[in-house]
Design an enzyme around this catalytic site. Structure first.
Site, PDB file in Angstrom:
ATOM      1  N   GLU A  17       0.852  -1.201   0.000  1.00 52.63           N
ATOM      2  CA  GLU A  17       0.000   0.000   0.000  1.00 52.63           C
ATOM      3  C   GLU A  17       0.881   1.242   0.000  1.00 52.63           C
ATOM      4  O   GLU A  17       1.910   1.284   0.676  1.00 52.63           O
ATOM      5  CB  GLU A  17      -0.878   0.012   1.249  1.00 52.63           C
ATOM      6  CG  GLU A  17      -1.770   1.243   1.319  1.00 52.63           C
ATOM      7  CD  GLU A  17      -2.665   1.231   2.531  1.00 52.63           C
ATOM      8  OE1 GLU A  17      -3.692   0.535   2.485  1.00 52.63           O
ATOM      9  OE2 GLU A  17      -2.337   1.913   3.521  1.00 52.63           O
ATOM     10  N   ARG A 106     -16.121   3.366   2.674  1.00 46.40           N
ATOM     11  CA  ARG A 106     -16.975   4.460   3.131  1.00 46.40           C
ATOM     12  C   ARG A 106     -16.174   5.647   3.625  1.00 46.40           C
ATOM     13  O   ARG A 106     -16.533   6.804   3.386  1.00 46.40           O
ATOM     14  CB  ARG A 106     -17.884   3.959   4.266  1.00 46.40           C
ATOM     15  CG  ARG A 106     -18.959   4.974   4.594  1.00 46.40           C
ATOM     16  CD  ARG A 106     -19.521   4.763   5.959  1.00 46.40           C
ATOM     17  NE  ARG A 106     -18.475   4.873   6.974  1.00 46.40           N
ATOM     18  CZ  ARG A 106     -18.658   4.560   8.237  1.00 46.40           C
ATOM     19  NH1 ARG A 106     -19.825   4.086   8.637  1.00 46.40           N
ATOM     20  NH2 ARG A 106     -17.675   4.698   9.109  1.00 46.40           N
ATOM     21  N   TYR A 144     -12.854  -6.416   8.724  1.00 48.50           N
ATOM     22  CA  TYR A 144     -12.288  -6.139  10.043  1.00 48.50           C
ATOM     23  C   TYR A 144     -12.252  -7.399  10.909  1.00 48.50           C
ATOM     24  O   TYR A 144     -13.260  -7.767  11.521  1.00 48.50           O
ATOM     25  CB  TYR A 144     -13.129  -5.024  10.716  1.00 48.50           C
ATOM     26  CG  TYR A 144     -13.167  -3.794   9.853  1.00 48.50           C
ATOM     27  CD1 TYR A 144     -12.226  -2.795   9.980  1.00 48.50           C
ATOM     28  CD2 TYR A 144     -14.109  -3.691   8.799  1.00 48.50           C
ATOM     29  CE1 TYR A 144     -12.221  -1.706   9.125  1.00 48.50           C
ATOM     30  CE2 TYR A 144     -14.101  -2.609   7.933  1.00 48.50           C
ATOM     31  CZ  TYR A 144     -13.152  -1.616   8.105  1.00 48.50           C
ATOM     32  OH  TYR A 144     -13.132  -0.547   7.251  1.00 48.50           O
ATOM     33  N   GLN A 211       4.960   6.294  16.909  1.00 48.41           N
ATOM     34  CA  GLN A 211       4.124   6.806  15.814  1.00 48.41           C
ATOM     35  C   GLN A 211       2.905   5.904  15.593  1.00 48.41           C
ATOM     36  O   GLN A 211       1.836   6.347  15.225  1.00 48.41           O
ATOM     37  CB  GLN A 211       4.977   6.858  14.553  1.00 48.41           C
ATOM     38  CG  GLN A 211       4.278   7.299  13.306  1.00 48.41           C
ATOM     39  CD  GLN A 211       5.065   6.818  12.076  1.00 48.41           C
ATOM     40  OE1 GLN A 211       6.246   6.522  12.146  1.00 48.41           O
ATOM     41  NE2 GLN A 211       4.393   6.762  10.963  1.00 48.41           N
TER      42      GLN A 211
HETATM   43  P1  FAD Z   1     -18.777  -0.111   5.507  1.00 48.13           P
HETATM   44  O1  FAD Z   1     -18.571  -1.411   4.823  1.00 48.13           O
HETATM   45  O2  FAD Z   1     -19.842   0.762   4.997  1.00 48.13           O
HETATM   46  O3  FAD Z   1     -18.937  -0.411   7.040  1.00 48.13           O
HETATM   47  C1  FAD Z   1     -18.924   0.667   8.005  1.00 48.13           C
HETATM   48  C2  FAD Z   1     -19.778   0.284   9.210  1.00 48.13           C
HETATM   49  O4  FAD Z   1     -21.152   0.282   8.834  1.00 48.13           O
HETATM   50  C3  FAD Z   1     -19.487  -1.115   9.756  1.00 48.13           C
HETATM   51  O5  FAD Z   1     -19.621  -1.057  11.162  1.00 48.13           O
HETATM   52  C4  FAD Z   1     -20.580  -1.959   9.138  1.00 48.13           C
HETATM   53  O6  FAD Z   1     -20.864  -3.125   9.907  1.00 48.13           O
HETATM   54  C5  FAD Z   1     -21.739  -0.965   9.126  1.00 48.13           C
HETATM   55  N1  FAD Z   1     -22.731  -1.232   8.077  1.00 48.13           N
HETATM   56  C6  FAD Z   1     -22.497  -1.614   6.815  1.00 48.13           C
HETATM   57  N2  FAD Z   1     -23.660  -1.744   6.143  1.00 48.13           N
HETATM   58  C7  FAD Z   1     -24.638  -1.420   7.015  1.00 48.13           C
HETATM   59  C8  FAD Z   1     -26.067  -1.346   6.937  1.00 48.13           C
HETATM   60  N3  FAD Z   1     -26.722  -1.661   5.830  1.00 48.13           N
HETATM   61  N4  FAD Z   1     -26.769  -0.942   8.037  1.00 48.13           N
HETATM   62  C9  FAD Z   1     -26.116  -0.624   9.197  1.00 48.13           C
HETATM   63  N5  FAD Z   1     -24.792  -0.696   9.328  1.00 48.13           N
HETATM   64  C10 FAD Z   1     -24.052  -1.072   8.254  1.00 48.13           C
HETATM   65  N6  FAD Z   1     -10.153   5.258   4.793  1.00 48.13           N
HETATM   66  C11 FAD Z   1      -9.873   6.305   3.993  1.00 48.13           C
HETATM   67  O7  FAD Z   1     -10.326   7.424   4.274  1.00 48.13           O
HETATM   68  N7  FAD Z   1      -9.087   6.170   2.861  1.00 48.13           N
HETATM   69  C12 FAD Z   1      -8.576   4.971   2.496  1.00 48.13           C
HETATM   70  O8  FAD Z   1      -7.881   4.880   1.483  1.00 48.13           O
HETATM   71  C13 FAD Z   1      -8.843   3.836   3.316  1.00 48.13           C
HETATM   72  N8  FAD Z   1      -8.361   2.609   2.991  1.00 48.13           N
HETATM   73  C14 FAD Z   1      -8.683   1.525   3.767  1.00 48.13           C
HETATM   74  C15 FAD Z   1      -8.218   0.249   3.404  1.00 48.13           C
HETATM   75  C16 FAD Z   1      -8.505  -0.861   4.181  1.00 48.13           C
HETATM   76  C17 FAD Z   1      -8.000  -2.231   3.759  1.00 48.13           C
HETATM   77  C18 FAD Z   1      -9.278  -0.724   5.377  1.00 48.13           C
HETATM   78  C19 FAD Z   1      -9.573  -1.928   6.240  1.00 48.13           C
HETATM   79  C20 FAD Z   1      -9.763   0.529   5.746  1.00 48.13           C
HETATM   80  C21 FAD Z   1      -9.478   1.667   4.950  1.00 48.13           C
HETATM   81  N9  FAD Z   1      -9.954   2.940   5.272  1.00 48.13           N
HETATM   82  C22 FAD Z   1      -9.668   4.021   4.477  1.00 48.13           C
HETATM   83  C23 FAD Z   1     -10.761   3.142   6.509  1.00 48.13           C
HETATM   84  C24 FAD Z   1     -12.293   2.958   6.256  1.00 48.13           C
HETATM   85  O9  FAD Z   1     -12.759   3.969   5.396  1.00 48.13           O
HETATM   86  C25 FAD Z   1     -12.995   2.998   7.611  1.00 48.13           C
HETATM   87  O10 FAD Z   1     -12.650   1.875   8.392  1.00 48.13           O
HETATM   88  C26 FAD Z   1     -14.502   3.206   7.601  1.00 48.13           C
HETATM   89  O11 FAD Z   1     -14.931   3.507   8.926  1.00 48.13           O
HETATM   90  C27 FAD Z   1     -15.332   2.011   7.158  1.00 48.13           C
HETATM   91  O12 FAD Z   1     -15.217   1.811   5.819  1.00 48.13           O
HETATM   92  P2  FAD Z   1     -15.893   0.521   5.120  1.00 48.13           P
HETATM   93  O13 FAD Z   1     -15.690   0.678   3.673  1.00 48.13           O
HETATM   94  O14 FAD Z   1     -15.434  -0.718   5.775  1.00 48.13           O
HETATM   95  O15 FAD Z   1     -17.447   0.795   5.474  1.00 48.13           O
END
Ligand code: FAD
Length: 288
Positions: A17, A106, A144, A211
């Site tokens: 990454e 997200r 996660y 860090q």
């Molecule tokens: P989601 O899949 O939408 O999940 C978020 C939360 O909502 C979870 O608790 C899930 O259980 C819940 N949820 C999902 N669907 C529903 C529903 N229908 N009803 C109710 N609850 C629901 N962040 C950045 O800003 N930039 C990046 O480049 C970045 N890269 C990342 C790469 C990886 C591999 C990981 C693991 C994380 C990264 N993140 C990044 C952080 C990420 O954006 C956050 O962890 C964020 O809070 C959740 O994103 P998600 O896509 O998993 O969200």
């Protein structure tokens, strides 16, 4: 090349990454880091996206550099603070640049944030649906092993994950973890619940103890005693900490592979030397 094709083989994959710079004047430095990291021949390289929708231009720019270095790029895209129009502009830009892999995320909710209106997406699965409707992309998602911090429990978290995958996610990349049992249990639970796409294990080499403590706190991941002891013993000695962090990460990867996990993602923190040291430690394993 689509990442789904890269992951289809039974071979071991190790991806890296990279994060784009915050300011435009640092872009050439980051491009040089990409070129250096690409010499270690990762299976693909992912490029993060600014939390508040910033740096989107930089993400494409850096993803292009990955492509020009002969490595398949995976462009991250967050939706929380972007309107549908903005998402369309970024996805169109990726398509025009021949970038066909997107990690649909997200983004973290800033404190006090209220969703403005229906022009915004609340969850990643909505972004997955939108990207799917826009072209032939290979879409990945985040997962996660120790539960997303907003989820009430594992069952609910995995139900949401399954729904996201069913919307068209072709692979998952995990949040970092330091205890392999957490990942292996999660992996098994996903399979039991019918999530069958490849799940890439996210490994963060800790080379600077101070860090990294903040990231560990934010990510909700538990820290094994062995790891704490390493940080206590070597945390104030940068060279020793770096060496210990590289060895810990390498051992973690070998143990995962011994347990049948073939796909590894290294959160390289833009450190080509760390990435190269881990790859060297795995050279016969990767090529075997
Ligand atoms: P989601 O899949 O939408 O999940 C978020 C939360 O909502 C979870 O608790 C899930 O259980 C819940 N949820 C999902 N669907 C529903 C529903 N229908 N009803 C109710 N609850 C629901 N962040 C950045 O800003 N930039 C990046 O480049 C970045 N890269 C990342 C790469 C990886 C591999 C990981 C693991 C994380 C990264 N993140 C990044 C952080 C990420 O954006 C956050 O962890 C964020 O809070 C959740 O994103 P998600 O896509 O998993 O969200």
């Amino acid at each position: 090349m689509k990442i789904s094709e890269i992951l289809q083989s039974n071979r071991v994959t190790v991806s890296f990454e990279v994060f784009p710079p915050k300011q435009w004047d640092k872009i050439e430095n980051t491009k040089a880091l990409v070129r250096e990291m690409s010499t270690a021949e990762p299976s693909f390289m992912s490029v993060t996206y600014g939390a508040a929708g910033t740096q989107s231009g930089f993400t494409t720019e850096i993803a292009n550099e990955v492509k020009n270095s002969g490595i398949t790029p995976l462009s991250h895209l967050t939706c929380l603070t972007s309107t549908r129009d903005k998402i369309h502009r970024v996805v169109d830009e990726l398509a025009q640049n021949g970038i066909e892999n997107i990690l649909a995320l997200r983004g973290d909710i800033p404190e006090g944030f209220v969703f403005p209106d229906k022009q915004y997406f609340e969850y990643a699965y909505q972004l997955v649906n939108e990207i799917k409707s826009m072209g032939d992309f290979c879409i990945g998602g985040a997962c996660y092993p120790e539960i997303h911090p907003e989820s009430k429990n594992r069952v609910e978290d995995i139900e949401h994950l399954k729904y996201k995958v069913d919307c068209g996610v072709e692979f998952l990349t995990s949040q970092m973890f330091f205890d392999n049992d957490k990942f292996l249990n999660f992996y098994e639970m996903c399979r039991i619940k019918g999530i069958e796409v490849p799940i890439i294990a996210g490994i963060m080499p800790i080379t600077n103890a101070k860090q990294i403590m903040r990231s560990i706190e934010l990510s909700n991941c538990s820290v094994p005693k062995k790891f704490y002891r390493i940080m206590e013993r070597f945390g104030d000695d940068p060279k020793s900490m770096k060496q210990a962090g590289i060895i810990y990460a390498t051992e973690q990867i070998i143990d995962l592979m011994a347990n049948g996990v073939n796909n590894i993602h290294i959160y390289t923190m833009n450190k080509p030397d760390v990435a190269a040291a881990i790859m060297n430690g795995l050279s016969d394993i990767i090529n075997g």
